[in-house]
Every structure is written in C-alpha cells, then in structure tokens.
Design a protein around this motif. Structure first.
Motif, mmCIF file in Angstrom:
data_model
loop_
_atom_site.group_PDB
_atom_site.id
_atom_site.type_symbol
_atom_site.label_atom_id
_atom_site.label_comp_id
_atom_site.label_asym_id
_atom_site.label_seq_id
_atom_site.Cartn_x
_atom_site.Cartn_y
_atom_site.Cartn_z
ATOM 1 N N MET A 73 0.744 -1.292 -0.046
ATOM 2 C CA MET A 73 -0.001 -0.070 -0.052
ATOM 3 C C MET A 73 0.926 1.111 -0.094
ATOM 4 O O MET A 73 1.908 1.407 0.729
ATOM 5 N N GLN A 74 0.554 2.183 -0.925
ATOM 6 C CA GLN A 74 1.304 3.551 -0.925
ATOM 7 C C GLN A 74 1.286 4.413 0.156
ATOM 8 O O GLN A 74 -0.077 4.522 0.415
ATOM 9 N N ALA A 75 2.015 4.993 0.637
ATOM 10 C CA ALA A 75 2.089 6.029 1.870
ATOM 11 C C ALA A 75 1.521 7.272 1.079
ATOM 12 O O ALA A 75 1.674 7.662 0.058
ATOM 13 N N THR A 76 0.542 7.840 1.783
ATOM 14 C CA THR A 76 -0.002 9.100 1.521
ATOM 15 C C THR A 76 0.691 10.261 2.466
ATOM 16 O O THR A 76 0.430 10.119 3.554
ATOM 17 N N LEU A 77 1.100 11.252 1.680
ATOM 18 C CA LEU A 77 1.908 12.157 2.275
ATOM 19 C C LEU A 77 1.174 13.425 2.497
ATOM 20 O O LEU A 77 0.802 13.848 1.360
ATOM 21 N N THR A 78 0.933 14.023 3.590
ATOM 22 C CA THR A 78 0.232 15.496 3.531
ATOM 23 C C THR A 78 1.475 16.601 4.016
ATOM 24 O O THR A 78 2.155 16.117 5.252
ATOM 25 N N ASP A 79 1.606 17.256 3.149
ATOM 26 C CA ASP A 79 2.727 18.355 3.299
ATOM 27 C C ASP A 79 2.526 19.055 4.842
ATOM 28 O O ASP A 79 1.487 19.590 5.070
ATOM 29 N N ILE A 80 3.994 19.440 5.298
ATOM 30 C CA ILE A 80 3.878 20.195 6.382
ATOM 31 C C ILE A 80 4.653 21.372 6.442
ATOM 32 O O ILE A 80 5.738 21.176 5.780
ATOM 33 N N ASP A 81 4.346 22.577 6.649
ATOM 34 C CA ASP A 81 4.844 23.694 6.188
ATOM 35 C C ASP A 81 6.105 23.700 7.565
ATOM 36 O O ASP A 81 5.715 23.802 8.676
ATOM 37 N N PRO A 82 7.282 24.017 7.168
ATOM 38 C CA PRO A 82 8.136 24.295 8.026
ATOM 39 C C PRO A 82 7.894 25.228 9.293
ATOM 40 O O PRO A 82 8.355 25.129 10.397
ATOM 41 N N PHE A 83 7.329 26.352 8.762
ATOM 42 C CA PHE A 83 6.854 27.355 9.738
ATOM 43 C C PHE A 83 5.677 26.945 10.889
ATOM 44 O O PHE A 83 5.391 27.681 11.597
ATOM 45 N N ASP A 84 5.180 25.694 10.504
ATOM 46 C CA ASP A 84 4.179 25.258 11.323
ATOM 47 C C ASP A 84 4.817 24.360 12.339
ATOM 48 O O ASP A 84 3.867 23.886 13.140
ATOM 49 N N LEU A 85 5.981 24.121 12.174
ATOM 50 C CA LEU A 85 6.505 22.988 13.109
ATOM 51 C C LEU A 85 6.985 24.030 14.388
ATOM 52 O O LEU A 85 7.032 25.265 14.583
ATOM 53 N N PRO A 86 7.304 23.416 15.522
ATOM 54 C CA PRO A 86 7.546 24.033 16.880
ATOM 55 C C PRO A 86 8.721 24.915 16.697
ATOM 56 O O PRO A 86 9.790 24.482 16.058
ATOM 57 N N GLU A 87 8.711 26.077 17.463
ATOM 58 C CA GLU A 87 9.887 27.112 17.223
ATOM 59 C C GLU A 87 11.185 26.652 17.738
ATOM 60 O O GLU A 87 12.092 26.962 17.239
ATOM 61 N N TRP A 88 11.211 25.756 18.917
ATOM 62 C CA TRP A 88 12.304 25.282 19.072
ATOM 63 C C TRP A 88 13.238 24.584 18.266
ATOM 64 O O TRP A 88 14.507 24.343 18.083
ATOM 65 N N LEU A 89 12.797 23.973 17.175
ATOM 66 C CA LEU A 89 13.441 23.455 16.133
ATOM 67 C C LEU A 89 14.304 24.292 15.484
ATOM 68 O O LEU A 89 15.381 24.023 14.724
ATOM 69 N N GLY A 90 14.245 25.622 15.515
ATOM 70 C CA GLY A 90 14.881 26.673 14.886
ATOM 71 C C GLY A 90 15.662 27.518 15.948
ATOM 72 O O GLY A 90 16.644 28.066 15.295
ATOM 73 N N THR A 91 15.602 27.193 17.007
ATOM 74 C CA THR A 91 16.336 28.302 17.922
ATOM 75 C C THR A 91 17.054 27.544 18.951
ATOM 76 O O THR A 91 17.993 28.487 19.592
ATOM 77 N N GLY A 92 17.217 26.398 19.102
ATOM 78 C CA GLY A 92 17.835 25.739 19.774
ATOM 79 C C GLY A 92 18.956 24.392 19.210
ATOM 80 O O GLY A 92 18.933 24.149 18.376
ATOM 81 N N ASP A 93 19.478 23.870 20.289
ATOM 82 C CA ASP A 93 20.031 22.469 19.847
ATOM 83 C C ASP A 93 19.196 21.452 19.511
ATOM 84 O O ASP A 93 18.389 21.280 20.689
ATOM 85 N N VAL A 94 19.375 20.501 18.771
ATOM 86 C CA VAL A 94 18.234 19.628 18.372
ATOM 87 C C VAL A 94 18.880 18.303 18.137
ATOM 88 O O VAL A 94 19.846 18.266 17.425
ATOM 89 N N VAL A 95 18.326 17.256 18.750
ATOM 90 C CA VAL A 95 19.021 15.977 18.506
ATOM 91 C C VAL A 95 18.017 15.005 17.730
ATOM 92 O O VAL A 95 16.859 15.023 18.437
ATOM 93 N N TRP A 96 18.398 14.436 16.582
ATOM 94 C CA TRP A 96 17.319 13.327 15.983
ATOM 95 C C TRP A 96 17.935 12.042 16.839
ATOM 96 O O TRP A 96 18.996 11.651 16.417
#
Length: 136
Positions: A1-24
């Motif tokens: 079964m094929q995945a359906t992807l719904t786009d996410i706008d980077p500006f809708d992501l939590p602010e801390w992803l762009g302001t601090g240190d992040v670990v994946w």
C-alpha cells in the motif's frame, strides 16, 4: 500500500526546532529498510531547564518499489525535485511527521543530509543539529 503524504509547512513546526540545539534519535537501526522511526528532541544539558520537548520524526526513502511502490509517482517526483534544489519534503504519514528523501535505504550520510536540510528549512544552522543512530 502506498504512503499518502500530507505536506507540513516548516513554519508550522515548533519554534524550538529553529532556535536551539536539536537531536534526532533513531528508535531502531537503519537496516529496517525504507522507513526509519525516530524523534526530534530539544537538547537541554541544563538539568534545571524545562522538560524536554520532543516530536516524532521518521525518515522515509521514497524509491522502494517492492512489493509495491512506497509513494505515488507524483509524490516521488516532488521529493526528487525538492532534493535536487537542496530541500527536503516534510510531510505527515499515519499521524507521524516524516522527512521524505530519494533512495531505497538509509546510511549515515543520507540521514545527516536529510536532517541538515530540515535544519535549514526551519531557519537553524545545521551545526545546531545532532544525530544519534542505533547499531543493528
């Protein structure tokens, strides 16, 4: 079964992803195939800081085609076009955020590249992001 992807706008992501240190952090090893489950967390070495902020963030390689294609042709084309322009497609699949990238499997370099592109998408320097992989 094929995945359906719904786009996410980077500006809708939590602010801390762009302001601090992040670990994946990978929840499993890269040998799991075209989908690697993981999560993004704010890296807060100071124990007095607020509770850790965390969101799920999986990696999806869109070129796997056996036994069925992972995504439809239009999504696959969009992922390849974004990658060619130095970007990554950020989407939602099964209520989980995914970074969709060209390829069939993940290696360390592809993981680092995808997370670096996410960092740029949210306005962070790639040096603020770290990756924690699992062996096996």
């Amino acid at each position: 079964m094929q995945a359906t992807l719904t786009d996410i706008d980077p500006f809708d992501l939590p602010e801390w992803l762009g302001t601090g240190d992040v670990v994946w952090r990978a929840d499993e090893g890269l040998q799991t195939g075209h989908l690697v489950h993981g999560r993004l967390a704010a890296d807060q070495p100071d124990q007095r800081a607020e509770a850790s902020q965390e969101i799920v963030c999986d990696l999806l390689a869109v070129d796997e085609a056996y036994p069925v294609p992972v995504v439809d042709d239009a999504t696959r084309l969009r992922v390849h076009q974004a990658w060619r322009h130095g970007q990554v497609v950020i989407g939602e699949h099964d209520s989980r955020m995914v970074l969709a990238v060209p390829g069939t499997r993940f290696g360390p370099e592809l993981v680092l590249d995808a997370l670096g592109r996410l960092a740029r998408a949210v306005g962070a320097r790639a040096e603020r992001y770290a990756v924690l992989l699992r062996l096996g």
